[in-house]
Design a protein around this motif. Structure first.
Motif, PDB file in Angstrom:
ATOM      1  N   ALA A  79      44.067  41.742  43.219  1.00 41.67           N
ATOM      2  CA  ALA A  79      43.193  41.743  42.040  1.00 41.67           C
ATOM      3  C   ALA A  79      42.926  40.320  41.602  1.00 41.67           C
ATOM      4  CB  ALA A  79      43.826  42.524  40.892  1.00 41.67           C
ATOM      5  N   LEU A  80      41.837  40.152  40.864  1.00 40.60           N
ATOM      6  CA  LEU A  80      41.592  38.897  40.171  1.00 40.60           C
ATOM      7  C   LEU A  80      42.337  38.937  38.848  1.00 40.60           C
ATOM      8  CD1 LEU A  80      37.723  38.380  40.640  1.00 40.60           C
ATOM      9  CD2 LEU A  80      39.594  37.563  42.086  1.00 40.60           C
ATOM     10  N   THR A  81      42.830  37.819  38.402  1.00 40.17           N
ATOM     11  CA  THR A  81      43.465  37.780  37.096  1.00 40.17           C
ATOM     12  C   THR A  81      42.392  37.786  36.010  1.00 40.17           C
ATOM     13  OG1 THR A  81      43.495  35.363  36.968  1.00 40.17           O
ATOM     14  CG2 THR A  81      45.376  36.433  38.052  1.00 40.17           C
ATOM     15  N   SER A  82      42.816  38.023  34.800  1.00 38.94           N
ATOM     16  CA  SER A  82      41.868  38.074  33.685  1.00 38.94           C
ATOM     17  C   SER A  82      41.312  36.702  33.354  1.00 38.94           C
ATOM     18  CB  SER A  82      42.552  38.680  32.448  1.00 38.94           C
ATOM     19  OG  SER A  82      43.714  37.950  32.105  1.00 38.94           O
ATOM     20  N   PRO A  89      35.244  31.499  38.494  1.00 41.59           N
ATOM     21  CA  PRO A  89      34.156  32.099  39.276  1.00 41.59           C
ATOM     22  C   PRO A  89      34.370  31.964  40.781  1.00 41.59           C
ATOM     23  CG  PRO A  89      33.273  30.874  37.426  1.00 41.59           C
ATOM     24  CD  PRO A  89      34.740  30.570  37.466  1.00 41.59           C
ATOM     25  N   ALA A  90      35.004  30.877  41.206  1.00 42.59           N
ATOM     26  CA  ALA A  90      35.240  30.669  42.636  1.00 42.59           C
ATOM     27  C   ALA A  90      36.181  31.717  43.219  1.00 42.59           C
ATOM     28  CB  ALA A  90      35.814  29.278  42.861  1.00 42.59           C
ATOM     29  N   ALA A  91      37.002  32.341  42.376  1.00 38.91           N
ATOM     30  CA  ALA A  91      37.945  33.343  42.868  1.00 38.91           C
ATOM     31  C   ALA A  91      37.219  34.544  43.461  1.00 38.91           C
ATOM     32  CB  ALA A  91      38.863  33.790  41.733  1.00 38.91           C
ATOM     33  N   GLN A  92      36.039  34.848  42.967  1.00 33.97           N
ATOM     34  CA  GLN A  92      35.281  35.972  43.510  1.00 33.97           C
ATOM     35  C   GLN A  92      34.898  35.717  44.961  1.00 33.97           C
ATOM     36  OE1 GLN A  92      32.009  36.958  40.940  1.00 33.97           O
ATOM     37  NE2 GLN A  92      33.318  37.291  39.165  1.00 33.97           N
ATOM     38  N   ALA A  93      34.599  34.459  45.287  1.00 33.17           N
ATOM     39  CA  ALA A  93      34.266  34.118  46.669  1.00 33.17           C
ATOM     40  C   ALA A  93      35.477  34.337  47.577  1.00 33.17           C
ATOM     41  CB  ALA A  93      33.793  32.675  46.759  1.00 33.17           C
ATOM     42  N   PHE A  94      36.665  33.941  47.118  1.00 32.77           N
ATOM     43  CA  PHE A  94      37.867  34.148  47.920  1.00 32.77           C
ATOM     44  C   PHE A  94      38.154  35.638  48.073  1.00 32.77           C
ATOM     45  CE2 PHE A  94      42.456  34.706  48.420  1.00 32.77           C
ATOM     46  CZ  PHE A  94      42.663  33.962  49.571  1.00 32.77           C
ATOM     47  N   ASP A 149      44.443  32.684  39.859  1.00 28.68           N
ATOM     48  CA  ASP A 149      43.119  33.315  39.904  1.00 28.68           C
ATOM     49  C   ASP A 149      43.138  34.643  40.640  1.00 28.68           C
ATOM     50  OD1 ASP A 149      41.485  31.091  38.731  1.00 28.68           O
ATOM     51  OD2 ASP A 149      42.303  30.013  40.452  1.00 28.68           O
ATOM     52  N   VAL A 150      43.947  34.719  41.697  1.00 28.27           N
ATOM     53  CA  VAL A 150      44.038  35.915  42.528  1.00 28.27           C
ATOM     54  C   VAL A 150      45.505  36.243  42.716  1.00 28.27           C
ATOM     55  CG1 VAL A 150      43.464  36.953  44.766  1.00 28.27           C
ATOM     56  CG2 VAL A 150      41.914  35.258  43.748  1.00 28.27           C
ATOM     57  N   VAL A 151      45.841  37.528  42.669  1.00 27.68           N
ATOM     58  CA  VAL A 151      47.220  37.947  42.902  1.00 27.68           C
ATOM     59  C   VAL A 151      47.223  39.057  43.946  1.00 27.68           C
ATOM     60  CG1 VAL A 151      47.150  39.534  40.926  1.00 27.68           C
ATOM     61  CG2 VAL A 151      49.350  38.817  41.870  1.00 27.68           C
ATOM     62  N   ILE A 152      48.119  38.913  44.931  1.00 25.73           N
ATOM     63  CA  ILE A 152      48.301  39.930  45.974  1.00 25.73           C
ATOM     64  C   ILE A 152      49.795  40.217  46.045  1.00 25.73           C
ATOM     65  CG2 ILE A 152      47.807  40.609  48.347  1.00 25.73           C
ATOM     66  CD1 ILE A 152      45.953  38.149  48.527  1.00 25.73           C
ATOM     67  N   LEU A 153      50.176  41.415  45.670  1.00 25.97           N
ATOM     68  CA  LEU A 153      51.582  41.797  45.641  1.00 25.97           C
ATOM     69  C   LEU A 153      51.873  42.821  46.736  1.00 25.97           C
ATOM     70  CD1 LEU A 153      52.072  42.178  41.771  1.00 25.97           C
ATOM     71  CD2 LEU A 153      52.372  40.127  43.197  1.00 25.97           C
ATOM     72  N   ALA A 154      53.150  43.101  46.951  1.00 27.89           N
ATOM     73  CA  ALA A 154      53.550  44.137  47.902  1.00 27.89           C
ATOM     74  C   ALA A 154      54.063  45.356  47.155  1.00 27.89           C
ATOM     75  CB  ALA A 154      54.630  43.594  48.838  1.00 27.89           C
ATOM     76  N   ASP A 210      39.146  24.733  42.583  1.00 24.31           N
ATOM     77  CA  ASP A 210      40.411  25.189  43.139  1.00 24.31           C
ATOM     78  C   ASP A 210      40.588  26.665  42.823  1.00 24.31           C
ATOM     79  OD1 ASP A 210      41.049  22.671  44.047  1.00 24.31           O
ATOM     80  OD2 ASP A 210      42.265  22.147  42.303  1.00 24.31           O
ATOM     81  N   VAL A 211      41.036  27.421  43.816  1.00 23.34           N
ATOM     82  CA  VAL A 211      41.364  28.839  43.629  1.00 23.34           C
ATOM     83  C   VAL A 211      42.859  28.988  43.880  1.00 23.34           C
ATOM     84  CG1 VAL A 211      40.956  31.196  44.396  1.00 23.34           C
ATOM     85  CG2 VAL A 211      39.082  29.539  44.428  1.00 23.34           C
ATOM     86  N   THR A 212      43.598  29.358  42.846  1.00 20.57           N
ATOM     87  CA  THR A 212      45.048  29.512  42.973  1.00 20.57           C
ATOM     88  C   THR A 212      45.377  30.971  43.253  1.00 20.57           C
ATOM     89  OG1 THR A 212      45.439  27.675  41.455  1.00 20.57           O
ATOM     90  CG2 THR A 212      47.269  29.192  41.840  1.00 20.57           C
ATOM     91  N   VAL A 213      46.087  31.189  44.358  1.00 18.40           N
ATOM     92  CA  VAL A 213      46.409  32.541  44.809  1.00 18.40           C
ATOM     93  C   VAL A 213      47.921  32.726  44.793  1.00 18.40           C
ATOM     94  CG1 VAL A 213      46.181  34.215  46.682  1.00 18.40           C
ATOM     95  CG2 VAL A 213      44.372  32.517  46.297  1.00 18.40           C
ATOM     96  N   PHE A 214      48.398  33.716  44.050  1.00 17.50           N
ATOM     97  CA  PHE A 214      49.804  34.102  44.058  1.00 17.50           C
ATOM     98  C   PHE A 214      49.931  35.285  45.021  1.00 17.50           C
ATOM     99  CE2 PHE A 214      51.900  32.492  39.887  1.00 17.50           C
ATOM    100  CZ  PHE A 214      51.348  31.229  40.097  1.00 17.50           C
TER     101      PHE A 214
END
Length: 247
Positions: free
Chosen positions: A212-215, A219-224, A72-77, A23-27
């Motif tokens: 960005a990727l979180t700290s 590993p799957a987050a890199q694919a996303f 795992d991944v964060v995308i902000l405005a 699972d890749v959790t994206v905020f």
């Protein structure tokens, strides 16, 4: 979990037969809802990993991550809120980059000719919908623009603030506010509103979406992350009205 027809992202991912899907959790900022869903669905098909999307205002997302929410991944405005996460060690700074840009527009339910300089007169006794002007990027940008244009003091008492930009959009769509200031991409999604004027980009700080990727990213987050930067994903973003930084 997103399932459907692949958009053909073409990301080259080498997965052994023994590899397990993760699972890749994206905020992600609320203004990405819908567009990012399409990309996540295609990325699932390409990588075999499940993508879990959590949308909210950038300030709320940053605070949740700081408080230890698993992502795992964060995308902000907002560059500022991503700066907060970087300073706290919550993201991997080497993966941070500007993913997208956007614009602000003035919206209403029906088209009327509105000169921004005469916005207070056009507003009359009605309401102006904005995202939270002290915390949410869309609201911060909108207030900055109104202050630069010398309009804030004239409309401040008539501003109704919403938790995020999509909520501000809905206030106009349902007639709870006569006008609103939202991202151009949001206005494009809502058939019950129309764009009345463009907000000058020189009147507010640049609207950028850092990713960005979180700290603690899996590993799957890199694919996303690779999916986000791919040409097909960039095409989806562009079609939705987002600006793209140079490759």
């Amino acid at each position: 979990m997103f399932k459907g027809v692949s958009l053909g992202l073409g990301v080259s991912i080498s997965l052994s037969s023994a590899a397990l899907a993760e699972d890749v959790t994206v905020f992600a900022a609320a203004s990405l809802a819908g567009t990012l869903d399409q990309i996540a669905e295609a990325c699932e098909a390409e990588t075999g990993h499940s993508v879990i999307l959590s949308y909210a205002g950038s300030s709320a997302l940053a605070r949740q991550i700081e408080a230890g929410a698993p992502a795992d991944v964060v995308i902000l405005a907002s560059d500022d809120w991503m700066d907060v996460l970087e300073a706290s060690g919550a993201i991997d700074p080497a993966t941070r980059r500007v993913l997208l840009t956007n614009r602000l527009v003035l919206i209403g339910r029906e088209f009327v000719a509105v000169d921004l300089a005469a916005l207070p007169q056009a507003l009359g006794d009605d309401r102006l919908a904005l995202a939270l002007t002290e915390a949410v990027p869309a609201g911060i940008y909108a207030r900055a623009a109104l202050e630069t244009l010398g309009l804030w003091e004239a409309v401040a008492t008539q501003v109704v603030e919403a938790d995020n930009v999509r909520a501000a959009l809905q206030l106009v769509a349902i007639g709870a506010a006569r006008f609103g200031i939202v991202y151009a991409t949001d206005a494009q999604l809502e058939r019950d509103v129309t764009v009345l004027a463009d907000i000058p980009e020189t009147s507010h700080p640049p609207i950028r979406y850092p990713a960005a990727l979180t700290s603690t990213a899996s590993p799957a987050a890199q694919a996303f992350s690779g999916c986000l930067d791919g040409l097909p994903a960039r095409t989806v973003f562009s079609d939705a009205g987002f600006g793209l930084p140079p490759e």
